[in-house]
Design an enzyme around this catalytic site. Structure first.
Site, PDB file in Angstrom:
ATOM      1  N   TYR A 167       4.016   7.227   9.547  1.00  0.00           N
ATOM      2  CA  TYR A 167       3.194   6.048   9.272  1.00  0.00           C
ATOM      3  C   TYR A 167       3.999   4.948   8.577  1.00  0.00           C
ATOM      4  CZ  TYR A 167      -0.924   3.227   8.479  1.00  0.00           C
ATOM      5  OH  TYR A 167      -1.831   2.190   8.511  1.00  0.00           O
ATOM      6  N   PRO A 170      -3.553   0.883  18.930  1.00  0.00           N
ATOM      7  CA  PRO A 170      -3.314   0.363  17.571  1.00  0.00           C
ATOM      8  C   PRO A 170      -3.432   1.368  16.423  1.00  0.00           C
ATOM      9  CG  PRO A 170      -5.345  -0.543  18.496  1.00  0.00           C
ATOM     10  CD  PRO A 170      -4.687   0.216  19.589  1.00  0.00           C
ATOM     11  N   TYR A 211      -8.959   5.494   7.808  1.00  0.00           N
ATOM     12  CA  TYR A 211      -9.106   5.848   9.225  1.00  0.00           C
ATOM     13  C   TYR A 211     -10.168   6.934   9.299  1.00  0.00           C
ATOM     14  CZ  TYR A 211      -4.674   3.431  10.240  1.00  0.00           C
ATOM     15  OH  TYR A 211      -3.675   2.494  10.380  1.00  0.00           O
ATOM     16  N   HIS A 252       0.832  -1.209   0.000  1.00  0.00           N
ATOM     17  CA  HIS A 252       0.000   0.000   0.000  1.00  0.00           C
ATOM     18  C   HIS A 252       0.867   1.260   0.000  1.00  0.00           C
ATOM     19  CE1 HIS A 252      -4.012  -1.832   1.640  1.00  0.00           C
ATOM     20  NE2 HIS A 252      -3.569  -2.428   0.561  1.00  0.00           N
ATOM     21  N   LYS A 259       1.655   0.530  15.033  1.00  0.00           N
ATOM     22  CA  LYS A 259       3.074   0.555  15.399  1.00  0.00           C
ATOM     23  C   LYS A 259       3.545  -0.589  16.301  1.00  0.00           C
ATOM     24  CE  LYS A 259       4.340   3.945  12.994  1.00  0.00           C
ATOM     25  NZ  LYS A 259       4.343   3.286  11.695  1.00  0.00           N
TER      26      LYS A 259
HETATM   27  P1  RFL Z   1       3.123 -11.053  22.036  1.00  0.00           P
HETATM   28  O1  RFL Z   1       2.591 -11.204  20.642  1.00  0.00           O
HETATM   29  O2  RFL Z   1       2.156 -10.642  23.087  1.00  0.00           O
HETATM   30  O3  RFL Z   1       3.809 -12.437  22.431  1.00  0.00           O
HETATM   31  C1  RFL Z   1       4.203 -12.716  23.770  1.00  0.00           C
HETATM   32  C2  RFL Z   1       4.230 -14.217  23.932  1.00  0.00           C
HETATM   33  O4  RFL Z   1       4.727 -14.515  25.233  1.00  0.00           O
HETATM   34  C3  RFL Z   1       3.935 -15.554  25.793  1.00  0.00           C
HETATM   35  N1  RFL Z   1       4.041 -15.480  27.259  1.00  0.00           N
HETATM   36  C4  RFL Z   1       4.770 -16.333  28.014  1.00  0.00           C
HETATM   37  N2  RFL Z   1       5.505 -17.397  27.686  1.00  0.00           N
HETATM   38  C5  RFL Z   1       6.114 -18.079  28.701  1.00  0.00           C
HETATM   39  N3  RFL Z   1       5.975 -17.731  30.011  1.00  0.00           N
HETATM   40  C6  RFL Z   1       5.237 -16.662  30.376  1.00  0.00           C
HETATM   41  N4  RFL Z   1       5.111 -16.332  31.651  1.00  0.00           N
HETATM   42  C7  RFL Z   1       4.603 -15.915  29.353  1.00  0.00           C
HETATM   43  N5  RFL Z   1       3.792 -14.819  29.363  1.00  0.00           N
HETATM   44  C8  RFL Z   1       3.477 -14.574  28.091  1.00  0.00           C
HETATM   45  C9  RFL Z   1       2.538 -15.272  25.261  1.00  0.00           C
HETATM   46  O5  RFL Z   1       1.703 -16.430  25.320  1.00  0.00           O
HETATM   47  C10 RFL Z   1       2.856 -14.826  23.847  1.00  0.00           C
HETATM   48  O6  RFL Z   1       2.849 -15.908  22.936  1.00  0.00           O
HETATM   49  O7  RFL Z   1       4.335 -10.014  22.090  1.00  0.00           O
HETATM   50  P2  RFL Z   1       5.441  -9.658  20.990  1.00  0.00           P
HETATM   51  O8  RFL Z   1       6.068 -10.899  20.443  1.00  0.00           O
HETATM   52  O9  RFL Z   1       6.293  -8.623  21.588  1.00  0.00           O
HETATM   53  O10 RFL Z   1       4.622  -9.040  19.754  1.00  0.00           O
HETATM   54  C11 RFL Z   1       3.927  -7.822  19.873  1.00  0.00           C
HETATM   55  C12 RFL Z   1       2.737  -7.777  18.922  1.00  0.00           C
HETATM   56  O11 RFL Z   1       1.967  -8.951  19.092  1.00  0.00           O
HETATM   57  C13 RFL Z   1       1.867  -6.520  19.153  1.00  0.00           C
HETATM   58  O12 RFL Z   1       2.671  -5.391  19.348  1.00  0.00           O
HETATM   59  C14 RFL Z   1       0.918  -6.220  17.971  1.00  0.00           C
HETATM   60  O13 RFL Z   1      -0.006  -7.246  17.775  1.00  0.00           O
HETATM   61  C15 RFL Z   1       0.170  -4.897  18.186  1.00  0.00           C
HETATM   62  N6  RFL Z   1      -0.811  -4.599  17.137  1.00  0.00           N
HETATM   63  C16 RFL Z   1      -0.425  -4.051  15.923  1.00  0.00           C
HETATM   64  N7  RFL Z   1       0.877  -3.810  15.679  1.00  0.00           N
HETATM   65  C17 RFL Z   1       1.265  -3.335  14.454  1.00  0.00           C
HETATM   66  O14 RFL Z   1       2.455  -3.085  14.254  1.00  0.00           O
HETATM   67  N8  RFL Z   1       0.389  -3.104  13.433  1.00  0.00           N
HETATM   68  C18 RFL Z   1      -0.941  -3.331  13.594  1.00  0.00           C
HETATM   69  O15 RFL Z   1      -1.676  -3.184  12.616  1.00  0.00           O
HETATM   70  C19 RFL Z   1      -1.402  -3.781  14.892  1.00  0.00           C
HETATM   71  N9  RFL Z   1      -2.689  -4.023  15.111  1.00  0.00           N
HETATM   72  C20 RFL Z   1      -2.176  -4.864  17.346  1.00  0.00           C
HETATM   73  C21 RFL Z   1      -3.093  -4.551  16.299  1.00  0.00           C
HETATM   74  C22 RFL Z   1      -2.641  -5.439  18.532  1.00  0.00           C
HETATM   75  C23 RFL Z   1      -3.968  -5.684  18.707  1.00  0.00           C
HETATM   76  N10 RFL Z   1      -4.344  -6.291  19.942  1.00  0.00           N
HETATM   77  C24 RFL Z   1      -5.372  -7.230  20.107  1.00  0.00           C
HETATM   78  C25 RFL Z   1      -3.547  -6.103  21.115  1.00  0.00           C
HETATM   79  C26 RFL Z   1      -4.438  -4.787  16.459  1.00  0.00           C
HETATM   80  C27 RFL Z   1      -4.891  -5.326  17.666  1.00  0.00           C
HETATM   81  C28 RFL Z   1      -6.373  -5.509  17.785  1.00  0.00           C
HETATM   82  C1  PHB Z   2      -5.229  -4.202  11.153  1.00  0.00           C
HETATM   83  O1  PHB Z   2      -5.397  -4.449   9.950  1.00  0.00           O
HETATM   84  O2  PHB Z   2      -5.407  -5.058  12.035  1.00  0.00           O
HETATM   85  C2  PHB Z   2      -4.820  -2.848  11.554  1.00  0.00           C
HETATM   86  C3  PHB Z   2      -4.488  -1.921  10.583  1.00  0.00           C
HETATM   87  C4  PHB Z   2      -4.105  -0.640  10.941  1.00  0.00           C
HETATM   88  C5  PHB Z   2      -4.083  -0.303  12.278  1.00  0.00           C
HETATM   89  C6  PHB Z   2      -4.392  -1.225  13.260  1.00  0.00           C
HETATM   90  C7  PHB Z   2      -4.759  -2.507  12.902  1.00  0.00           C
HETATM   91  O3  PHB Z   2      -3.734   0.972  12.611  1.00  0.00           O
END
Ligand code: RFL
Ligand code: PHB
Length: 394
Positions: free
Chosen positions: A389, A295, A203, A74, A299
């Protein structure tokens, strides 16, 4: 049972898996311990937008084959307010930079498959993970699996265990400083196998609350709406979600939304959080264990990737040359980029969401509209937006 390795990694989210894969490619052994099952970790529907820096890192980790074939590129996004969508041409404004659309769960699957292929899968369902000896030369990770106790001796422990993990708590409270803001709303997200309403993300600022049109492919859409924190997901059957989404996107965009049965639906709370420092002796934090962003701005995952870039470079240098300078500077370097993303995500959230202290359409809302209007009409402002972004340089 006793095990020995160079780097002990807690958590098999994107941070932990990517780090261990990069170390492997550079001939450095590690062990990843994860408290959940593979299916659970892989099934979490989260991020979808990757900065170029993260894609480059996946290439370096030799796990980008499927991404290269299936991801969407994109070059722009739209900001919608007062019913009109305005495109920000990020590619043009940043001299050719773009973002890549590829689901976090797909990326996690690719990393897990790579681990499996080399016969070094994470230890799933590792319970009661504890760390000892981070103040001495060789720290130890202990855990239990199927009732059996395990002990992993290593040089460094890396806490990639997310916001709710255990590793952060091993930094003494006299040293650890945390900063937090909890937002008074959440995001209700739906994934559905319907074509996205637009080729690019939209957005949308609306007086009734923020909405986002995102996607995973040409046939799979990801939509979010701002919701109250105490919303019960059971109160949001698909029909209610679609009708609120269509309402918020208004006449022009809303009428084009194709609806269908949801394949995933969840509510995520929003927070900004930073833990400083990201290193204490031989314990290093990376990803969500050290910082969380709301979110908007996409980032979170990308910050995890920049942490892993700095940390893997530092560990590779340490094992190839014996030099620890990059390990020493890791926390400062990572935090400097973290704070800039914390700022951008907080600012973009403030600009696009409805806050409880705002009466419908009051001064706060008018100020948001004025700033959005400025962003889309000023080259300087839209360039600054686009630069953030697509991702600030590593
Ligand atoms: P994670 O993915 O939370 O993984 C941590 C892992 O550690 C395990 N764990 C343990 N294992 C052993 N012993 C323990 N005591 C433990 N405690 C925990 C967990 O089970 C898990 O498997 O962290 P990590 O690897 O640092 O990754 C971070 C990302 O997952 C997170 O920043 C993103 O998902 C955030 N996020 C987004 N980021 C983006 O860059 N672009 C996006 O578009 C975006 N959209 C989002 C998002 C996060 C969302 N939610 C639900 C929080 C959209 C959503 C809705
Ligand atoms: C997503 O596709 O999950 C998504 C995209 C952009 C955002 C957050 C989440 O800013």
């Amino acid at each position: 049972m006793n095990q020995k390795t160079k780097v002990g990694i807690i958590g098999s989210g994107p941070s932990g898996l990517l780090l261990s894969q990069l170390l492997y490619v550079n001939g450095i052994e590690s062990i990843v311990v994860e408290k959940r099952t593979r299916a659970h970790v892989e099934g979490r529907i989260r991020a979808g937008i990757l900065e170029q820096g993260m894609v480059d890192l996946l290439e370096a980790a030799q796990v980008a084959d499927r991404l290269r074939k299936e991801a969407l590129i994109h070059g722009g996004i739209a900001l919608q307010f007062e019913g009109n969508a305005h495109r920000i041409d990020m590619e043009k404004l940043t001299g050719g930079k773009v973002v890549t659309v590829y689901g976090q769960n797909e990326l996690t699957k690719d990393l897990m498959d790579a681990h499996e292929e080399r016969g070094q899968s994470p230890v799933y369902q590792a319970l009661d993970v504890q760390i000892s000896g981070i103040e001495v030369d060789r720290p130890t990770l202990t855990y239990t699996k199927n009732g059996e106790a395990f002990r992993v001796e290593c040089d460094y422990v890396i806490g990639c265990d997310g916001y709710h993990g255990v590793s952060r708590s091993y930094i003494p409270s006299t040293i650890l400083k945390t900063y937090q803001k909890i937002y008074p709303f959440g995001w209700l997200g739906v994934l559905a196998d319907v074509p996205p309403v637009s080729d690019e993300l939209i957005y949308n600022n609306h007086v009734d609350g923020f909405a986002l049109a995102s996607q995973r492919s040409k046939t799979r859409s990801r939509y979010y709406i701002q919701c109250d924190l105490d919303e019960d997901i059971k109160e949001w059957p698909d029909d209610r979600f679609w009708s609120e989404l269509v309402h918020r996107f208004g006449e022009e965009v809303g009428s084009q939304i194709i609806t269908g049965p949801s394949i995933e639906k969840s509510i995520a709370p929003l927070r900004s959080f930073v833990a400083e420092p990201m290193r204490y002796k031989s314990l290093f934090l990376a990803g969500d264990s050290a910082h969380i962003v709301p979110p908007a701005g996409a980032k979170g995952l990308n910050l995890a990737a920049s942490d892993i870039k700095y940390l893997s470079d530092a560990l590779i240098r340490r094992y190839k040359t014996g030099k620890v300078d990059l390990l020493e500077s890791y926390s400062d370097k990572a935090l400097s980029r973290v704070w800039k993303s914390i700022r951008f995500s907080w600012w973009f959230t403030s600009l696009t969401h409805r806050f409880p202290e705002h009466e419908k359409g009051d001064l706060g809302h008018k100020l948001q509209i004025a700033e959005l209007d400025y962003i889309v009409n000023s080259k300087a402002a839209s360039t600054s937006f686009a630069e953030n972004y697509v991702g600030l340089p590593y």
